[in-house]
Design an enzyme around this catalytic site. Structure first.
Site, PDB file in Angstrom:
ATOM      1  N   TYR A  56     106.950  74.033  86.478  1.00  0.00           N
ATOM      2  CA  TYR A  56     107.444  72.653  86.496  1.00  0.00           C
ATOM      3  C   TYR A  56     107.222  71.995  87.858  1.00  0.00           C
ATOM      4  O   TYR A  56     107.419  70.782  87.993  1.00  0.00           O
ATOM      5  CB  TYR A  56     108.947  72.577  86.159  1.00  0.00           C
ATOM      6  CG  TYR A  56     109.388  73.191  84.856  1.00  0.00           C
ATOM      7  CD1 TYR A  56     108.484  73.482  83.836  1.00  0.00           C
ATOM      8  CD2 TYR A  56     110.737  73.473  84.637  1.00  0.00           C
ATOM      9  CE1 TYR A  56     108.918  74.056  82.642  1.00  0.00           C
ATOM     10  CE2 TYR A  56     111.178  74.037  83.439  1.00  0.00           C
ATOM     11  CZ  TYR A  56     110.259  74.329  82.458  1.00  0.00           C
ATOM     12  OH  TYR A  56     110.708  74.897  81.283  1.00  0.00           O
ATOM     13  N   HIS A 113     107.026  83.211  81.435  1.00  0.00           N
ATOM     14  CA  HIS A 113     107.042  81.888  80.803  1.00  0.00           C
ATOM     15  C   HIS A 113     106.309  81.900  79.466  1.00  0.00           C
ATOM     16  O   HIS A 113     106.767  81.298  78.494  1.00  0.00           O
ATOM     17  CB  HIS A 113     106.412  80.859  81.753  1.00  0.00           C
ATOM     18  CG  HIS A 113     106.862  79.467  81.521  1.00  0.00           C
ATOM     19  ND1 HIS A 113     106.993  78.551  82.518  1.00  0.00           N
ATOM     20  CD2 HIS A 113     107.224  78.814  80.386  1.00  0.00           C
ATOM     21  CE1 HIS A 113     107.416  77.397  82.009  1.00  0.00           C
ATOM     22  NE2 HIS A 113     107.557  77.536  80.719  1.00  0.00           N
ATOM     23  N   LYS A 116     111.017  80.846  86.026  1.00  0.00           N
ATOM     24  CA  LYS A 116     110.037  81.554  85.174  1.00  0.00           C
ATOM     25  C   LYS A 116     108.751  81.853  85.932  1.00  0.00           C
ATOM     26  O   LYS A 116     108.330  81.058  86.783  1.00  0.00           O
ATOM     27  CB  LYS A 116     109.719  80.699  83.931  1.00  0.00           C
ATOM     28  CG  LYS A 116     110.965  80.231  83.210  1.00  0.00           C
ATOM     29  CD  LYS A 116     110.687  79.425  81.959  1.00  0.00           C
ATOM     30  CE  LYS A 116     111.963  78.738  81.491  1.00  0.00           C
ATOM     31  NZ  LYS A 116     112.226  77.432  82.146  1.00  0.00           N
ATOM     32  N   ASP A 167     118.201  75.474  84.641  1.00  0.00           N
ATOM     33  CA  ASP A 167     116.968  76.144  84.228  1.00  0.00           C
ATOM     34  C   ASP A 167     115.771  75.408  84.820  1.00  0.00           C
ATOM     35  O   ASP A 167     115.653  74.187  84.699  1.00  0.00           O
ATOM     36  CB  ASP A 167     116.858  76.127  82.700  1.00  0.00           C
ATOM     37  CG  ASP A 167     115.579  76.803  82.226  1.00  0.00           C
ATOM     38  OD1 ASP A 167     115.630  78.014  81.954  1.00  0.00           O
ATOM     39  OD2 ASP A 167     114.535  76.131  82.147  1.00  0.00           O
TER      40      ASP A 167
END
Ligand code: A2P
Length: 299
Positions: free
Chosen positions: A51, A107, A76, A46
């Site tokens: 990120y 997200h 996401k 994931d």
């Protein structure tokens, strides 16, 4: 209870019960973490555009030597990318160096200009409609779509207009944040729940909670295994333990079957000590017309 090894999505695809989480995995570490996880048996990874580690995650997948079709890969749509989901989808595919995503999540129901300014010109419901369009337009690139950080009220708003029911709602889920209303609602709609921060994130008090350590002793596993197993024991729930430490990555795969009474005992921790590891300040901007998707009192 008997813990699952995979959970069927409403698309018919199987999602592994345990995938490696990469939120807060630092650059220079996440590539090795992903490669190691896949080599020692993880079937799912994931990540998220937010990120800023998709390229490294992609490298880790390549380094592992595990064929892409044996991996369930989730990423996401970032809040500022709600203005152009199609571009964001192709950017993620490129960064991850993958021909397709197994799952793509909104997200947050929170369109933004950047990390801190809400973009009120965009309605997240329109973003969902665009994700549906992309899902139908690119079936070879997008195997499933879903959401993240959605409360019951936000899910109800979504389902009132959706033509595709989200396959997954990824939420913070651990004994100090049990969100039973969201879990039950999603179960009733056939939406799989994915637990992020199952350990309670960094420096978690859950790892030394007496109920958790007592069960760890009983089953001869680490406290982390009890917390991961708790989620894996719930029907329709998958779980994302995050680690960049090879020994922990390996150990976190060990799942035990808990009794119903033990699940109830663990979930009761929430009543004594509730906390969220992830509740960004901007989710509380209700007064700015930006309701709090996490807090039922501010929706
Ligand atoms: P690290 O990545 O340095 O190994 P969560 O999945 O709830 O977000 O928790 C992630 C945090 O828990 C990270 O700080 C991670 O550290 C740590 N962690 C992961 N696995 C274990 C484990 N088996 N025992 C203790 N801490 C762990």
């Amino acid at each position: 209870m008997v813990a699952s090894t995979s959970v069927k999505l409403n698309t018919g695809a199987e999602m592994p019960t345990v995938s490696l989480g990469t939120w807060k995995s630092k650059p220079g570490q996440v590539e090795h973490a992903v490669a190691h996880a896949l080599k020692v048996g993880y079937k799912g990874i994931d990540t998220a555009a937010a990120y800023k580690n998709e390229a490294e995650v992609g490298k880790g997948i390549k380094d592992s030597g595990v064929p892409r079709e044996s991996i369930f890969l989730t990423t996401k749509l970032d809040n500022p990318d709600q203005k152009n989901p199609e571009k964001a989808l192709f950017d993620s595919l490129k960064a991850l160096d993958t021909p397709y995503l197994d799952l793509w999540l909104m997200h947050w129901p929170a369109p933004m200009f950047d990390g801190s300014t809400p973009d009120k010109s965009i309605d997240w419901l329109d973003t969902w409609k665009e994700m549906e369009r992309l899902y139908k337009a690119y079936p070879d690139k997008l195997k499933a779509i879903g959401v993240s950080n959605f409360s019951v009220k936000f899910l109800e708003r979504l389902l009132a207009v959706a033509t595709v029911t989200p396959a997954v709602n990824q939420i913070e889920l651990h004994p100090s944040c049990t969100q039973q209303d969201v879990v039950e609602f999603c179960r009733s709609k056939g939406i799989v729940i994915t637990s992020y921060s199952p350990l309670g994130s960094d420096n978690s008090p859950l790892l030394t909670n007496p109920t958790v350590t007592k069960l760890a002793e009983k089953y001869n596993v680490a406290p982390a295994n009890i917390l991961i197993s708790l989620q894996a024991n719930k029907p329709g729930v998958t779980v994302l333990p995050k680690s960049v430490t090879p020994a922990r990555i390996e150990a976190n795969q060990k799942i035990v079957d808990l009794t119903d009474a033990e699940v109830t005992e663990l979930e009761a921790i929430d009543k004594e000590h509730h906390f969220r590891a992830c509740h960004p300040s901007w989710t509380g901007w209700g007064s700015l017309g930006f309701p709090d998707c996490l807090d039922a009192d501010k929706q």
